[in-house]
Design a protein around this motif. Structure first.
Motif, PDB file in Angstrom:
ATOM      1  N   PHE A 186      -0.574 -18.536 -10.318  1.00  0.00           N
ATOM      2  CA  PHE A 186      -0.401 -18.490 -11.773  1.00  0.00           C
ATOM      3  C   PHE A 186      -1.717 -18.834 -12.472  1.00  0.00           C
ATOM      4  N   ASP A 187      -2.412 -19.829 -11.964  1.00  0.00           N
ATOM      5  CA  ASP A 187      -3.685 -20.227 -12.549  1.00  0.00           C
ATOM      6  C   ASP A 187      -4.725 -19.117 -12.419  1.00  0.00           C
ATOM      7  N   ALA A 188      -4.618 -18.314 -11.348  1.00  0.00           N
ATOM      8  CA  ALA A 188      -5.621 -17.279 -11.082  1.00  0.00           C
ATOM      9  C   ALA A 188      -5.461 -16.039 -11.952  1.00  0.00           C
ATOM     10  N   PHE A 189      -4.266 -15.785 -12.477  1.00  0.00           N
ATOM     11  CA  PHE A 189      -4.071 -14.570 -13.268  1.00  0.00           C
ATOM     12  C   PHE A 189      -5.055 -14.536 -14.434  1.00  0.00           C
ATOM     13  N   GLY A 190      -5.666 -13.367 -14.654  1.00  0.00           N
ATOM     14  CA  GLY A 190      -6.721 -13.252 -15.637  1.00  0.00           C
ATOM     15  C   GLY A 190      -6.254 -13.067 -17.059  1.00  0.00           C
ATOM     16  N   THR A 191      -4.964 -12.881 -17.287  1.00  0.00           N
ATOM     17  CA  THR A 191      -4.485 -12.620 -18.630  1.00  0.00           C
ATOM     18  C   THR A 191      -4.603 -13.847 -19.530  1.00  0.00           C
ATOM     19  N   GLU A 192      -4.806 -13.587 -20.816  1.00  0.00           N
ATOM     20  CA  GLU A 192      -4.869 -14.684 -21.784  1.00  0.00           C
ATOM     21  C   GLU A 192      -3.489 -15.116 -22.240  1.00  0.00           C
ATOM     22  N   ILE A 195       1.555  -6.992  -9.019  1.00  0.00           N
ATOM     23  CA  ILE A 195       0.130  -7.239  -9.222  1.00  0.00           C
ATOM     24  C   ILE A 195      -0.650  -5.948  -9.022  1.00  0.00           C
ATOM     25  N   ARG A 196      -0.365  -5.239  -7.931  1.00  0.00           N
ATOM     26  CA  ARG A 196      -1.070  -3.988  -7.663  1.00  0.00           C
ATOM     27  C   ARG A 196      -0.860  -2.982  -8.805  1.00  0.00           C
ATOM     28  N   LEU A 197       0.371  -2.830  -9.273  1.00  0.00           N
ATOM     29  CA  LEU A 197       0.637  -1.848 -10.320  1.00  0.00           C
ATOM     30  C   LEU A 197      -0.003  -2.268 -11.644  1.00  0.00           C
ATOM     31  N   ALA A 198       0.045  -3.551 -11.964  1.00  0.00           N
ATOM     32  CA  ALA A 198      -0.534  -4.011 -13.230  1.00  0.00           C
ATOM     33  C   ALA A 198      -2.039  -3.793 -13.266  1.00  0.00           C
ATOM     34  N   VAL A 199      -2.680  -3.867 -12.103  1.00  0.00           N
ATOM     35  CA  VAL A 199      -4.122  -3.652 -12.036  1.00  0.00           C
ATOM     36  C   VAL A 199      -4.461  -2.164 -11.990  1.00  0.00           C
ATOM     37  N   ALA A 200      -3.673  -1.389 -11.254  1.00  0.00           N
ATOM     38  CA  ALA A 200      -4.020   0.006 -10.977  1.00  0.00           C
ATOM     39  C   ALA A 200      -3.536   0.983 -12.039  1.00  0.00           C
ATOM     40  N   ASP A 201      -2.483   0.620 -12.796  1.00  0.00           N
ATOM     41  CA  ASP A 201      -1.883   1.592 -13.713  1.00  0.00           C
ATOM     42  C   ASP A 201      -1.932   1.064 -15.143  1.00  0.00           C
ATOM     43  N   PRO A 202      -2.763   1.664 -15.996  1.00  0.00           N
ATOM     44  CA  PRO A 202      -2.911   1.172 -17.370  1.00  0.00           C
ATOM     45  C   PRO A 202      -1.673   1.354 -18.228  1.00  0.00           C
ATOM     46  N   ARG A 203      -0.682   2.074 -17.723  1.00  0.00           N
ATOM     47  CA  ARG A 203       0.541   2.248 -18.503  1.00  0.00           C
ATOM     48  C   ARG A 203       1.413   1.001 -18.494  1.00  0.00           C
ATOM     49  N   ALA A 250      -5.063 -10.573  -8.584  1.00  0.00           N
ATOM     50  CA  ALA A 250      -4.429 -11.291  -9.684  1.00  0.00           C
ATOM     51  C   ALA A 250      -5.425 -11.632 -10.783  1.00  0.00           C
ATOM     52  N   ARG A 251      -6.674 -11.835 -10.418  1.00  0.00           N
ATOM     53  CA  ARG A 251      -7.696 -12.175 -11.409  1.00  0.00           C
ATOM     54  C   ARG A 251      -7.941 -11.011 -12.374  1.00  0.00           C
ATOM     55  N   GLU A 264       0.826  -1.213   0.000  1.00  0.00           N
ATOM     56  CA  GLU A 264       0.000   0.000   0.000  1.00  0.00           C
ATOM     57  C   GLU A 264       0.856   1.257   0.000  1.00  0.00           C
ATOM     58  N   LYS A 265       1.999   1.223   0.681  1.00  0.00           N
ATOM     59  CA  LYS A 265       2.889   2.383   0.717  1.00  0.00           C
ATOM     60  C   LYS A 265       3.714   2.511  -0.567  1.00  0.00           C
ATOM     61  N   ALA A 266       4.153   1.370  -1.093  1.00  0.00           N
ATOM     62  CA  ALA A 266       5.090   1.394  -2.216  1.00  0.00           C
ATOM     63  C   ALA A 266       4.414   1.746  -3.532  1.00  0.00           C
ATOM     64  N   ALA A 267       3.208   1.265  -3.763  1.00  0.00           N
ATOM     65  CA  ALA A 267       2.568   1.456  -5.074  1.00  0.00           C
ATOM     66  C   ALA A 267       2.430   2.933  -5.455  1.00  0.00           C
TER      67      ALA A 267
END
Length: 240
Positions: A203-209, A148-156, A176-177, A115-118
């Motif tokens: 790994f199974d839970a990640f939502g990416t194709e 995971i937090r950055l990939a979800v929160a930041d579209p860049r 992760a989903r 929470e602090k680092a993101a």
């Protein structure tokens, strides 16, 4: 962002130390006449940005055409640790030495770190993308809970490479989903401190194709060097 030192390395990479407010960091950039993609390279909190394995990875990626940046999170490297951080680390060491369960201690410690680092990483990304010579897209490499937090929160963030070692809080396991960017996950099959099945379930839970798992025998710090080279090829496909 203020650059406080710079050094031209023998592979042509320019390494520059910077500060952004109270955040210290390092930026490695290749020789290039055109703007280059950027990789954010984060270590598990507790290791400094000067950690030799991270520096070696960063230099290799920069030599292959990417700008690479890392920062020290709060309580990491030269940044002071709070009394609560010190107590949590002591509790983890004591529990591990005694063979006691550590998940709840990790949960109460790692969750707040993410929470602090993101926000600091996102602020750093804003500053980096304003520099001449850095044009994006942006990749992320390293600490999985933060990634995971950055990939979800930041579209860049356009692609992510995660190391499966390290505790991932429950909140990030759920997030992760929602990860939809191309993903490369590195797993050390014999990692003494991180249950293999938990990493496989995540790994199974990640939502990416588009997700790839590379598993190698060996302990926590035994990731083979060729995975760095494969990682650069992964980012080369998705950031150019």
């Amino acid at each position: 962002m203020h650059f406080i030192s710079e050094q031209r390395l023998d592979d042509g990479v320019l390494a520059r130390e910077f500060t952004l407010g109270e955040i210290p960091g390092t930026l490695w950039t290749p020789e290039s006449d055109v703007p280059v993609p950027l990789i954010l390279m984060a270590h598990n909190n507790g290791l400094p940005k000067r950690e030799p394995r991270l520096v070696a990875r960063a230099r290799h990626s920069a030599a292959h055409g990417h700008a690479v940046a890392t920062i020290d999170a709060a309580g990491c490297g030269d940044r002071p640790r709070s009394a609560a951080d010190e107590q949590a680390r002591a509790d983890i060491r004591r529990a591990m030495q005694a063979g006691e369960p550590v998940d709840e201690i990790f949960e109460s410690f790692i969750g707040p770190l993410v929470e602090k680092a993101a926000p600091e990483w996102r602020t750093t990304l804003d500053a980096l993308l304003s520099l001449p010579g850095i044009g994006g897209p942006v990749g992320y490499s390293g600490w999985m809970a933060l990634g995971i937090r950055l990939a979800v929160a930041d579209p860049r963030i356009a692609a992510a490479g995660f190391f499966a070692g390290g505790y991932v809080p429950r909140a990030q396991r759920e997030e992760a989903r929602q990860v939809t960017v191309p993903l490369l996950l590195l797993l050390q099959w014999d990692d003494e401190g991180n249950p293999r099945q938990r990493a496989l379930d995540l790994f199974d839970a990640f939502g990416t194709e588009e997700k790839t798992l590379h598993a190698n025998t060996g302990g926590h710090t035994g990731t083979p060097w060729f995975e760095v080279e494969d990682g650069d090829r992964f980012f080369g496909r998705h950031l150019k």
